[in-house]
Design an enzyme around this catalytic site. Sequence first.
Site, PDB file in Angstrom:
ATOM      1  N   CYS A 145       0.855  -1.183   0.000  1.00 36.11           N
ATOM      2  CA  CYS A 145       0.000   0.000   0.000  1.00 36.11           C
ATOM      3  C   CYS A 145       0.892   1.234   0.000  1.00 36.11           C
ATOM      4  CB  CYS A 145      -0.864  -0.019   1.266  1.00 36.11           C
ATOM      5  SG  CYS A 145      -2.029   1.359   1.396  1.00 36.11           S
ATOM      6  N   CYS A 197      -0.158   5.116   6.288  1.00 31.56           N
ATOM      7  CA  CYS A 197      -0.708   5.322   7.633  1.00 31.56           C
ATOM      8  C   CYS A 197       0.300   4.838   8.678  1.00 31.56           C
ATOM      9  CB  CYS A 197      -2.039   4.596   7.808  1.00 31.56           C
ATOM     10  SG  CYS A 197      -3.296   5.185   6.675  1.00 31.56           S
ATOM     11  N   CYS A 254      -4.193  -5.866   9.900  1.00 29.71           N
ATOM     12  CA  CYS A 254      -3.646  -5.516   8.604  1.00 29.71           C
ATOM     13  C   CYS A 254      -2.176  -5.774   8.354  1.00 29.71           C
ATOM     14  CB  CYS A 254      -3.847  -4.029   8.372  1.00 29.71           C
ATOM     15  SG  CYS A 254      -5.541  -3.637   8.157  1.00 29.71           S
TER      16      CYS A 254
HETATM   17  N1  SAH Z   1      -6.804   1.319   2.956  1.00 32.58           N
HETATM   18  C1  SAH Z   1      -8.118   1.062   3.474  1.00 32.58           C
HETATM   19  C2  SAH Z   1      -8.390  -0.369   3.814  1.00 32.58           C
HETATM   20  C3  SAH Z   1      -7.327  -1.169   4.494  1.00 32.58           C
HETATM   21  S1  SAH Z   1      -6.965  -0.810   6.185  1.00 32.58           S
HETATM   22  C4  SAH Z   1      -8.415   1.983   4.632  1.00 32.58           C
HETATM   23  O1  SAH Z   1      -7.546   2.778   5.003  1.00 32.58           O
HETATM   24  O2  SAH Z   1      -9.522   1.974   5.136  1.00 32.58           O
HETATM   25  C5  SAH Z   1      -8.374  -1.354   7.071  1.00 32.58           C
HETATM   26  C6  SAH Z   1      -8.603  -0.630   8.380  1.00 32.58           C
HETATM   27  O3  SAH Z   1      -7.674  -1.050   9.389  1.00 32.58           O
HETATM   28  C7  SAH Z   1      -8.445   0.878   8.292  1.00 32.58           C
HETATM   29  O4  SAH Z   1      -9.429   1.509   9.047  1.00 32.58           O
HETATM   30  C8  SAH Z   1      -7.078   1.071   8.890  1.00 32.58           C
HETATM   31  O5  SAH Z   1      -6.892   2.393   9.295  1.00 32.58           O
HETATM   32  C9  SAH Z   1      -7.116   0.066  10.000  1.00 32.58           C
HETATM   33  N2  SAH Z   1      -5.822  -0.307  10.561  1.00 32.58           N
HETATM   34  C10 SAH Z   1      -4.663  -0.537   9.934  1.00 32.58           C
HETATM   35  N3  SAH Z   1      -3.691  -0.869  10.794  1.00 32.58           N
HETATM   36  C11 SAH Z   1      -4.255  -0.871  12.007  1.00 32.58           C
HETATM   37  C12 SAH Z   1      -3.782  -1.120  13.320  1.00 32.58           C
HETATM   38  N4  SAH Z   1      -2.507  -1.437  13.547  1.00 32.58           N
HETATM   39  N5  SAH Z   1      -4.663  -1.032  14.337  1.00 32.58           N
HETATM   40  C13 SAH Z   1      -5.948  -0.697  14.108  1.00 32.58           C
HETATM   41  N6  SAH Z   1      -6.458  -0.449  12.905  1.00 32.58           N
HETATM   42  C14 SAH Z   1      -5.622  -0.517  11.867  1.00 32.58           C
END
Ligand code: SAH
Length: 344
Positions: A113, A117, A334
Site C-alpha cells: 500500500c 498510515c 492488517c
Molecule cells: N486502505 C483502506 C483499507 C485497508 S486498512 C483503509 O484505510 O480503510 C483497514 C482498516 O484497518 C483501516 O481503518 C485502517 O486504518 C485500520 N488499521 C490498519 N492498521 C491498524 C492497526 N494497527 N490497528 C488498528 N487499525 C488498523
Amino acid sequence: MNNKIDILSMTIEELSDLMLSIDEKKFRSKQIYQWLHEKRVCSFNEMTNLPKVLQDKLEEKCNITKLNKIRQVKSKDGTIKYLFELNDHNVVESVLMSYKHGNSVCISSQVGCRMGCKFCASTIGGLERQLLVSEMLGQVYEINRLSGKKISNIVVMGTGEPLDNYNVLIKFIEIINSKEGMNIGARNITVSTCGIIDKIYELAEENLQITLAISLHAPNNTIRKTLMPVANIYDYEQLINACKDYIDKTKRRITFEYSLVRGVNDSKECALELSKVLKGMLCHVNLIPVNEISERNYRHSNKDSIYRFRDVLENNKITTTIRRELGGDINAACGQLRRTYNKK
Ligand code: SAH
C-alpha cells in the site's frame, strides 16, 4: 506471468466479446461465466456443457487464476488467516471471520500500500503492485473452497487502498454480486478507504448499495495528519463533505472507523470534537483499539478511555460500536502476517 488471457477477471459482456472474437456463439459466455464464478471450477475440461473443441481453445488461450495457499493460521476464536501466493510469487493475506449472522471474508486489494498510515503494517514496504480482479475474487473463492463455508459477507479491508485500485474494485463488486456468480448482496459488501475524495464522489455515482467505511481516526486535520499522510492531500472538511454527498446520493449509512491510539486521538476533547463533526449525519462509528505493531511504538487506549470515548459519542446520539477484536493471537491485523513472512 504468462501471456494468456486472465479469464476470471472478465465480466459476461467481456466474455461475449471474447466468444465472438474466437468464432464462438455468444451464449457460451454465460455458461463459461457460471462455471467460473458460480460453480468455481479450476479447469476448462470440467466445463462439461462446452464442446471439447471450445474447451481446448480456451485452454490454449486463457488462464484460470488460482491462488496458492502457503500458510493458514487459526485463532482460538475461530478466525482463520490465510497467506496466498500469486503467480508472480507476491503474497497477499485474507481473513475468514465467523459471526452468528454468517461468514465474512476480509480481502486485500493491492500488494502492499502507498498510503503510509503510521500505525499500519501493510504500508511499510510501500506499494508493490495492484491486484487483478481475478486475484481479489480468488481470495474469496479459495477461502470458500478451503473452509467449505458459505461466504455471506465481504469486507475489502485487508492490505491496500481499494479506491487506489478503483476500476478493479468496481469490476470485482460487479462479479461477486452477480446472480450468475457468488451472488453476494451489495449490502453485504463493505469497502474501507482512507478517504480518497475524488473517488468517493465517483463511487457515489455508481449506484451501488454497498457499505462505505471511512478510516477517519481523528476529529480534525491536525491530528489526522500525524497518523495519516493522506490528510496532507485530502483536507478533513472536504472529506466530510464528500461523505455527506455519498450519503445524499446513495441513502446509505457510512461507517467511520476510528482506531484509538493512546494519547494521540483518544481524549474526551477529541470525542467531543468528533461528535460535532458527525452530528446529524447518517453514520455509525466503529471504535478500534489500535493494534500494536512491532515497527511502531503506538499504544492502544486503555479500557476507560475507550468507554469514555464511546459514551461521549452516544450522548450526542451517534451510534457507536467497539469492535470485537478477532484473531488478535494470530496477527490478524492488517498486513502483519504478510510482513512476518516477507521478513524471512
Ligand atoms: N486502505 C483502506 C483499507 C485497508 S486498512 C483503509 O484505510 O480503510 C483497514 C482498516 O484497518 C483501516 O481503518 C485502517 O486504518 C485500520 N488499521 C490498519 N492498521 C491498524 C492497526 N494497527 N490497528 C488498528 N487499525 C488498523
